[in-house]
Design a protein around this motif. Structure first.
Motif, PDB file in Angstrom:
ATOM      1  N   ARG A  13      28.825  48.603  38.773  1.00  0.00           N
ATOM      2  CA  ARG A  13      27.705  47.693  38.544  1.00  0.00           C
ATOM      3  C   ARG A  13      28.089  46.673  37.477  1.00  0.00           C
ATOM      4  O   ARG A  13      28.604  47.037  36.415  1.00  0.00           O
ATOM      5  CB  ARG A  13      26.476  48.478  38.122  1.00  0.00           C
ATOM      6  CG  ARG A  13      25.291  47.637  37.693  1.00  0.00           C
ATOM      7  CD  ARG A  13      24.074  48.507  37.481  1.00  0.00           C
ATOM      8  NE  ARG A  13      23.048  47.817  36.701  1.00  0.00           N
ATOM      9  CZ  ARG A  13      21.778  48.198  36.669  1.00  0.00           C
ATOM     10  NH1 ARG A  13      21.382  49.252  37.368  1.00  0.00           N
ATOM     11  NH2 ARG A  13      20.903  47.536  35.944  1.00  0.00           N
ATOM     12  N   VAL A  14      27.833  45.384  37.786  1.00  0.00           N
ATOM     13  CA  VAL A  14      28.162  44.308  36.855  1.00  0.00           C
ATOM     14  C   VAL A  14      26.939  43.410  36.697  1.00  0.00           C
ATOM     15  O   VAL A  14      26.313  43.021  37.688  1.00  0.00           O
ATOM     16  CB  VAL A  14      29.352  43.464  37.372  1.00  0.00           C
ATOM     17  CG1 VAL A  14      29.610  42.271  36.461  1.00  0.00           C
ATOM     18  CG2 VAL A  14      30.605  44.325  37.471  1.00  0.00           C
ATOM     19  N   ALA A  15      26.593  43.083  35.477  1.00  0.00           N
ATOM     20  CA  ALA A  15      25.492  42.152  35.228  1.00  0.00           C
ATOM     21  C   ALA A  15      25.848  40.791  35.801  1.00  0.00           C
ATOM     22  O   ALA A  15      27.024  40.370  35.769  1.00  0.00           O
ATOM     23  CB  ALA A  15      25.224  42.038  33.731  1.00  0.00           C
ATOM     24  N   ALA A  16      24.861  40.100  36.340  1.00  0.00           N
ATOM     25  CA  ALA A  16      25.121  38.789  36.940  1.00  0.00           C
ATOM     26  C   ALA A  16      25.765  37.838  35.937  1.00  0.00           C
ATOM     27  O   ALA A  16      26.590  36.992  36.305  1.00  0.00           O
ATOM     28  CB  ALA A  16      23.825  38.196  37.481  1.00  0.00           C
ATOM     29  N   SER A  17      25.420  37.988  34.681  1.00  0.00           N
ATOM     30  CA  SER A  17      25.996  37.127  33.647  1.00  0.00           C
ATOM     31  C   SER A  17      27.480  37.403  33.415  1.00  0.00           C
ATOM     32  O   SER A  17      28.182  36.595  32.802  1.00  0.00           O
ATOM     33  CB  SER A  17      25.239  37.317  32.326  1.00  0.00           C
ATOM     34  OG  SER A  17      25.315  38.679  31.899  1.00  0.00           O
ATOM     35  N   GLY A  18      27.976  38.556  33.910  1.00  0.00           N
ATOM     36  CA  GLY A  18      29.374  38.913  33.702  1.00  0.00           C
ATOM     37  C   GLY A  18      30.265  38.689  34.904  1.00  0.00           C
ATOM     38  O   GLY A  18      31.426  39.111  34.905  1.00  0.00           O
ATOM     39  N   LEU A  19      29.769  38.014  35.932  1.00  0.00           N
ATOM     40  CA  LEU A  19      30.562  37.789  37.142  1.00  0.00           C
ATOM     41  C   LEU A  19      31.673  36.775  36.894  1.00  0.00           C
ATOM     42  O   LEU A  19      31.516  35.833  36.118  1.00  0.00           O
ATOM     43  CB  LEU A  19      29.657  37.296  38.275  1.00  0.00           C
ATOM     44  CG  LEU A  19      28.668  38.329  38.814  1.00  0.00           C
ATOM     45  CD1 LEU A  19      27.681  37.677  39.780  1.00  0.00           C
ATOM     46  CD2 LEU A  19      29.405  39.479  39.494  1.00  0.00           C
ATOM     47  N   LYS A  20      32.805  36.992  37.595  1.00  0.00           N
ATOM     48  CA  LYS A  20      33.955  36.114  37.457  1.00  0.00           C
ATOM     49  C   LYS A  20      34.556  35.819  38.826  1.00  0.00           C
ATOM     50  O   LYS A  20      34.362  36.568  39.777  1.00  0.00           O
ATOM     51  CB  LYS A  20      35.025  36.763  36.565  1.00  0.00           C
ATOM     52  CG  LYS A  20      34.559  37.037  35.150  1.00  0.00           C
ATOM     53  CD  LYS A  20      35.640  37.750  34.351  1.00  0.00           C
ATOM     54  CE  LYS A  20      35.151  38.084  32.943  1.00  0.00           C
ATOM     55  NZ  LYS A  20      36.186  38.810  32.180  1.00  0.00           N
ATOM     56  N   LEU A  21      35.299  34.740  38.907  1.00  0.00           N
ATOM     57  CA  LEU A  21      36.003  34.401  40.140  1.00  0.00           C
ATOM     58  C   LEU A  21      36.962  35.527  40.519  1.00  0.00           C
ATOM     59  O   LEU A  21      37.597  36.131  39.647  1.00  0.00           O
ATOM     60  CB  LEU A  21      36.782  33.099  39.977  1.00  0.00           C
ATOM     61  CG  LEU A  21      35.968  31.836  39.674  1.00  0.00           C
ATOM     62  CD1 LEU A  21      36.893  30.657  39.463  1.00  0.00           C
ATOM     63  CD2 LEU A  21      34.985  31.549  40.803  1.00  0.00           C
ATOM     64  N   GLY A  22      37.051  35.821  41.801  1.00  0.00           N
ATOM     65  CA  GLY A  22      37.967  36.856  42.277  1.00  0.00           C
ATOM     66  C   GLY A  22      37.321  38.198  42.514  1.00  0.00           C
ATOM     67  O   GLY A  22      37.882  39.040  43.218  1.00  0.00           O
ATOM     68  N   MET A  23      36.150  38.433  41.931  1.00  0.00           N
ATOM     69  CA  MET A  23      35.465  39.705  42.155  1.00  0.00           C
ATOM     70  C   MET A  23      34.972  39.783  43.603  1.00  0.00           C
ATOM     71  O   MET A  23      34.517  38.802  44.177  1.00  0.00           O
ATOM     72  CB  MET A  23      34.283  39.852  41.203  1.00  0.00           C
ATOM     73  CG  MET A  23      34.666  40.105  39.758  1.00  0.00           C
ATOM     74  SD  MET A  23      33.193  40.346  38.717  1.00  0.00           S
ATOM     75  CE  MET A  23      33.975  40.814  37.164  1.00  0.00           C
ATOM     76  N   PHE A  24      35.065  40.988  44.180  1.00  0.00           N
ATOM     77  CA  PHE A  24      34.526  41.222  45.522  1.00  0.00           C
ATOM     78  C   PHE A  24      33.137  41.829  45.386  1.00  0.00           C
ATOM     79  O   PHE A  24      32.979  42.960  44.927  1.00  0.00           O
ATOM     80  CB  PHE A  24      35.423  42.155  46.332  1.00  0.00           C
ATOM     81  CG  PHE A  24      34.882  42.416  47.722  1.00  0.00           C
ATOM     82  CD1 PHE A  24      35.042  41.474  48.724  1.00  0.00           C
ATOM     83  CD2 PHE A  24      34.186  43.579  48.008  1.00  0.00           C
ATOM     84  CE1 PHE A  24      34.525  41.697  50.004  1.00  0.00           C
ATOM     85  CE2 PHE A  24      33.667  43.812  49.266  1.00  0.00           C
ATOM     86  CZ  PHE A  24      33.842  42.875  50.270  1.00  0.00           C
ATOM     87  N   VAL A  25      32.119  41.060  45.772  1.00  0.00           N
ATOM     88  CA  VAL A  25      30.727  41.510  45.685  1.00  0.00           C
ATOM     89  C   VAL A  25      30.403  42.319  46.935  1.00  0.00           C
ATOM     90  O   VAL A  25      30.411  41.807  48.048  1.00  0.00           O
ATOM     91  CB  VAL A  25      29.767  40.313  45.561  1.00  0.00           C
ATOM     92  CG1 VAL A  25      28.322  40.801  45.485  1.00  0.00           C
ATOM     93  CG2 VAL A  25      30.111  39.481  44.335  1.00  0.00           C
ATOM     94  N   ALA A  26      30.110  43.602  46.745  1.00  0.00           N
ATOM     95  CA  ALA A  26      29.858  44.499  47.878  1.00  0.00           C
ATOM     96  C   ALA A  26      28.374  44.726  48.126  1.00  0.00           C
ATOM     97  O   ALA A  26      27.950  44.935  49.254  1.00  0.00           O
ATOM     98  CB  ALA A  26      30.558  45.843  47.648  1.00  0.00           C
ATOM     99  N   GLU A  27      27.579  44.735  47.067  1.00  0.00           N
ATOM    100  CA  GLU A  27      26.137  44.974  47.204  1.00  0.00           C
ATOM    101  C   GLU A  27      25.398  44.183  46.135  1.00  0.00           C
ATOM    102  O   GLU A  27      25.946  43.871  45.072  1.00  0.00           O
ATOM    103  CB  GLU A  27      25.816  46.468  47.040  1.00  0.00           C
ATOM    104  CG  GLU A  27      26.024  47.281  48.311  1.00  0.00           C
ATOM    105  CD  GLU A  27      24.981  46.985  49.376  1.00  0.00           C
ATOM    106  OE1 GLU A  27      23.970  46.325  49.071  1.00  0.00           O
ATOM    107  OE2 GLU A  27      25.179  47.402  50.520  1.00  0.00           O
TER     108      GLU A  27
END
Length: 449
Positions: A13-27
């Motif tokens: 689980r990642v906070a939306a504020s911590g998202l970065k390019l390259g991450m694979f969003v699964a849910e």
């Protein structure tokens, strides 16, 4: 999380504020259909996707490692996706740097939420008579404009402005009435109806983008006249049902320049219409035609019409190809965002349309058949519908269902949409739907040959 096939042990689980390019969003922390993301699981490749995820979600679930990243890059590493610090101390991602080099230093939508929303002033039923009148006049007008173009005459842009203004007024009051009418299509009148549909869709999109009325009128005129140059293409090429030869395709591509010429010699010609006519087949990556322009050279008007033009074409029966579903067309726009289509506008258009635009014929989980009337912006998967057939596929009286009641708990889940139907399936034709019986009496004008 709702996908039972995911390997949840490999998600974090990642906070939306911590998202970065390259991450694979699964849910996501909400159903996918409540967002503009059609691909249910994707790699974040552009800052606009991070902005859109932050707009809709508090947190998401992403893959820790493995198949998507090939054990070569770790998006959780500090500084992943960031270039070396610039001289002024600011950091930007590699993708942001390339976007800036291509002319997209700032998002074309950066001021979107500083502008006031356009309020809905009438219900769909209340707006329908005025929308139908505007639609009927616009049909006749587009036919006349295309005939002018076929003869090589100057285009009467003042007449176009008058009818587009009426369409804009209707869409400002409630966009769903005219959007419904844009769903009615006849292959034999493709070019004429396509020009009108692109006008309607473009204005509705501009309304969603909170553009002022003057800009909506310019956008609508650009949409209505974007393909006038096709009237200068020989009919045997324009209407050829088989694959075009290279030489024939080269002739088709001249319609952008022909449209520009026609509009340039028209009295009172609008610069936006000229711009859109010649540039609506250009691409963000410089691989479009006729001039292979790059993103930095394309106006917001031409970027918007490019998306709307492609969407209406894909969802229409043409002499050489059958219509795709709304969802398939939006997926194609999603796949080609950032290359063929503007990244940010693509995501906003997907959000506007949703999987079930007004006029979509759907079968519900209980077997009833209904027509989509309207929906709330962030609840596109739960629209207001009008029932036309009961569970036994027999005609039903006037009855309207708000599928948001499923979420509220006052309507069983069996009322949720099960699938989208083609026009005519189970004998249901949008053109003859009781909610707009006036349309069935409307004689579609013949297309300029």
């Amino acid at each position: 999380m709702s996908n039972p096939f995911l390997d949840k042990s490999n998600l974090v689980r990642v906070a939306a504020s911590g998202l970065k390019l390259g991450m694979f969003v699964a849910e996501l922390d909400r159903p996918w259909l409540e967002t503009p993301f059609l691909m249910q699981g994707f790699v974040i490749r552009h800052p606009s996707e991070i902005r859109k995820l932050q707009e809709y979600c508090d947190h998401v679930f992403v893959e820790k490692e493995g198949r998507r990243w090939g054990d070569k890059k770790d998006p959780f590493r500090a500084g992943f996706g960031l270039s070396k610090r610039s001289a002024d101390g600011s950091g930007e991602s590699g993708m942001e740097r390339r976007a800036r080099a291509a002319g997209d230093k700032s998002s074309p939508l950066e001021t979107l939420y500083t502008r006031p929303e356009h309020p809905v002033e009438r219900s769909v039923d209340e707006e329908h008579p005025a929308a139908f009148k505007a639609f009927q006049v616009a049909h006749r007008t587009v036919e006349g404009l295309l005939e002018q173009a076929r003869l090589g005459n100057a285009i009467d842009t003042e007449v176009a402005k008058e009818v587009v203004t009426d369409c804009v007024d209707s869409i400002l009051r409630n966009p769903h009435a005219l959007l419904w009418m844009a769903k009615i299509k006849h292959m034999d009148y493709y070019t004429m109806e396509h020009c009108l549909n692109v006008c309607i869709l473009a204005v509705a999109f501009g309304r969603h983008l909170r553009l002022p009325k003057d800009d909506l009128v310019k956008l609508g005129i650009g949409g209505m006249l974007h393909d006038v140059g096709k009237m200068r293409v020989p009919p045997e090429i324009l209407n050829k049902p088989d694959k075009l030869t290279d030489d024939e395709f080269a002739v088709i591509k001249t319609h952008t320049e022909e449209g520009r010429k026609l509009l340039m010699k028209s009295q009172g010609s609008l610069s936006v219409a000229v711009d859109v006519a010649i540039n609506h087949h250009e691409r963000m990556d410089g691989k479009g035609y006729p001039r292979a322009l790059f993103a930095r050279e394309l106006s917001s008007y031409s970027r918007i019409i490019s998306i709307v033009d492609a969407f209406d074409a894909m969802t229409s029966d043409r002499c050489y190809d059958g219509a795709r579903s709304t969802l398939d067309a939006l997926k194609e726009i999603y796949r080609k965002r950032g290359t063929q289509f503007d990244e940010d506008y693509s995501l906003e258009f997907i959000q506007l349309m949703g999987p079930y635009p007004p006029g979509t014929i759907v079968e519900l989980g209980n077997g009833c058949v209904a027509i989509v009337l309207s929906s709330q912006e962030k609840k596109r998967h739960l629209p207001m519908v009008k029932l036309v057939l009961n569970e036994d596929k027999q005609p039903i009286g006037e009855e309207f269902i708000d599928l948001l009641d499923v979420q509220r708990g006052t309507l069983p889940r069996e009322w949720l949409i099960h699938r989208v139907l083609k026009d005519g399936q189970y004998g249901v034709f949008l053109e003859n739907c009781p909610v707009r019986t006036a349309i069935s009496a409307f004689n579609t004008p013949s297309e300029a040959e």
